[in-house]
Motif scaffolding. Structure first.
Motif, PDB file in Angstrom:
ATOM      1  N   PHE A 143       0.833  -1.209   0.000  1.00  0.00           N
ATOM      2  CA  PHE A 143       0.000   0.000   0.000  1.00  0.00           C
ATOM      3  C   PHE A 143       0.863   1.254   0.000  1.00  0.00           C
ATOM      4  CE2 PHE A 143      -2.660   3.156   2.347  1.00  0.00           C
ATOM      5  CZ  PHE A 143      -3.582   3.361   1.330  1.00  0.00           C
ATOM      6  N   VAL A 146       1.829   1.925  -3.460  1.00  0.00           N
ATOM      7  CA  VAL A 146       0.721   2.542  -4.189  1.00  0.00           C
ATOM      8  C   VAL A 146       0.695   4.043  -3.941  1.00  0.00           C
ATOM      9  CG1 VAL A 146      -1.800   2.685  -4.345  1.00  0.00           C
ATOM     10  CG2 VAL A 146      -0.679   0.445  -4.241  1.00  0.00           C
ATOM     11  N   LEU A 147       0.852   4.436  -2.680  1.00  0.00           N
ATOM     12  CA  LEU A 147       0.877   5.864  -2.362  1.00  0.00           C
ATOM     13  C   LEU A 147       2.078   6.549  -2.996  1.00  0.00           C
ATOM     14  CD1 LEU A 147      -0.126   5.784   1.427  1.00  0.00           C
ATOM     15  CD2 LEU A 147      -1.578   6.270  -0.549  1.00  0.00           C
ATOM     16  N   PHE A 189      -6.159   3.081  -5.057  1.00  0.00           N
ATOM     17  CA  PHE A 189      -6.255   3.804  -3.786  1.00  0.00           C
ATOM     18  C   PHE A 189      -7.706   4.167  -3.470  1.00  0.00           C
ATOM     19  CE2 PHE A 189      -6.536   8.001  -1.761  1.00  0.00           C
ATOM     20  CZ  PHE A 189      -5.974   7.716  -0.535  1.00  0.00           C
ATOM     21  N   ARG A 192      -9.737   1.047  -2.657  1.00  0.00           N
ATOM     22  CA  ARG A 192      -9.315   0.497  -1.365  1.00  0.00           C
ATOM     23  C   ARG A 192      -9.927   1.283  -0.222  1.00  0.00           C
ATOM     24  NH1 ARG A 192      -6.220   2.291   3.376  1.00  0.00           N
ATOM     25  NH2 ARG A 192      -5.309   0.404   4.296  1.00  0.00           N
ATOM     26  N   GLN A 193      -9.921   2.608  -0.343  1.00  0.00           N
ATOM     27  CA  GLN A 193     -10.534   3.434   0.700  1.00  0.00           C
ATOM     28  C   GLN A 193     -12.024   3.151   0.828  1.00  0.00           C
ATOM     29  OE1 GLN A 193      -7.446   4.088   1.911  1.00  0.00           O
ATOM     30  NE2 GLN A 193      -8.489   5.873   2.757  1.00  0.00           N
TER      31      GLN A 193
END
Length: 311
Positions: A143, A146-147, A189, A192-193
């Motif tokens: 993750f 990804v960010l 992202f 996922r959120q």
């Protein structure tokens, strides 16, 4: 009867109405910002209605006088002057479709944006589900990557992407326009959120019913993610429909593969600015589908953005 002092209040109340200087200032700033954003669109639509002389002299109001004027290109073709007299709005929009295969460019834009979005969803949903609901070693590190990828500008990787596509012989093709953008870290992202807001009990119940993880993704998570998908669709479609930078790099020899922004190059204005009207008409035609799509999906778009930020 004793005197009482009323506490100071920044708001002035009336029956059913409440005035606040702070709220008034906020709305004034928002209105000013909206006017600044809308000004280019106002000019674009207005110029699409005006004759070349009105555009150069900045006269005629919003719609222009709509008085007949001479189409010089028509005269050069040897036609009678009477047949070459036309109103500005008809001239601009007919020239937009006549001088370039605008319908072909619009079709290319639809093919590219829809293809990119569909593949992005096929990739983003399983990735987002794994990052949100599955427990595995290194999940937080993935993750974090990804960010990190969200911080990489497209211009920084444009040259390596072009070299790779050129070596594979994929330039001047739909593949060159679609393949580099099929994995969207922003889509991963965002989804996922959103998936973080879905109760684990719903997933556990699906597993107890014997559903596989992929079946849960497409039959359980996908229907619940429609608001987030609509929000992501707006971001994805607008970004790739309006993209001029990447198509300009990879589409160099085949005019039939031009996307709508590249089509605007067909109307590059001469020194006298005669092409400004058709250019603005073309820009209006290109922007109109995006505005209609956003107005239709506005409620879902707001829901998706709001729900995606709950966790």
């Amino acid at each position: 009867m004793s005197d009482t002092t009323l506490p100071h209040s920044p708001a002035v109340s009336m029956p059913g109405i409440r005035f606040s200087s702070a709220e008034t200032l906020k709305h004034a700033v928002l209105i000013l910002g909206s006017l600044i954003v809308l000004l280019p669109f106002y000019v674009m639509v207005s110029y699409s209605f005006k004759s070349p002389a009105e555009i150069m002299q900045n006269t005629g109001g919003f719609f222009g006088a709509q008085e007949l004027f001479r189409d010089d290109y028509c005269v050069k073709l040897g036609r009678d002057l009477a047949d070459c007299m036309v109103t500005p709005v008809i001239y601009n929009y007919t020239t937009a479709f006549g001088k370039a295969p605008l319908l072909r460019y619009l079709f290319n834009g639809i093919v590219v944006t829809v293809s990119i979005f569909v593949i992005q969803v096929l990739v983003a949903l399983p990735c987002a589900y794994a990052l949100a609901k599955l427990r595995f070693w290194g999940r937080e590190a993935v993750f974090g990557l990804v960010l990190f990828c969200l911080l990489i500008p497209v211009h920084a990787i444009a040259l390596p992407l072009y070299i790779m596509l050129a070596k594979l012989g994929l330039t001047n093709s739909y593949a060159a326009l679609v393949i580099p953008w099929t994995i969207s870290v922003f889509g991963i992202f965002l989804m996922r959120q959103f998936f973080m807001t879905v109760p684990d009990d719903l997933i556990d119940a699906a597993r107890m019913d014997g559903m596989s993880e992929f079946s849960i993704i497409w039959n359980v998570m996908l229907p619940t993610a429609i608001p987030a998908l609509m929000a992501f669709a707006i971001f994805s479609v607008v970004a790739h429909w309006n993209d001029y930078f990447w198509p300009r790099i990879v589409i160099t020899g085949d005019r039939s593969l031009f996307t709508p922004p590249l089509g605007l190059r067909e109307f590059k204005g001469d020194a006298d600015g005669d092409n400004f009207g058709p250019m603005m008409a073309t820009a209006t035609i290109i922007v109109a589908p995006l505005i209609v799509a956003f107005l239709i999906a506005q409620r879902r778009f707001i829901e998706g953005i709001t729900l995606s930020g709950m966790k």
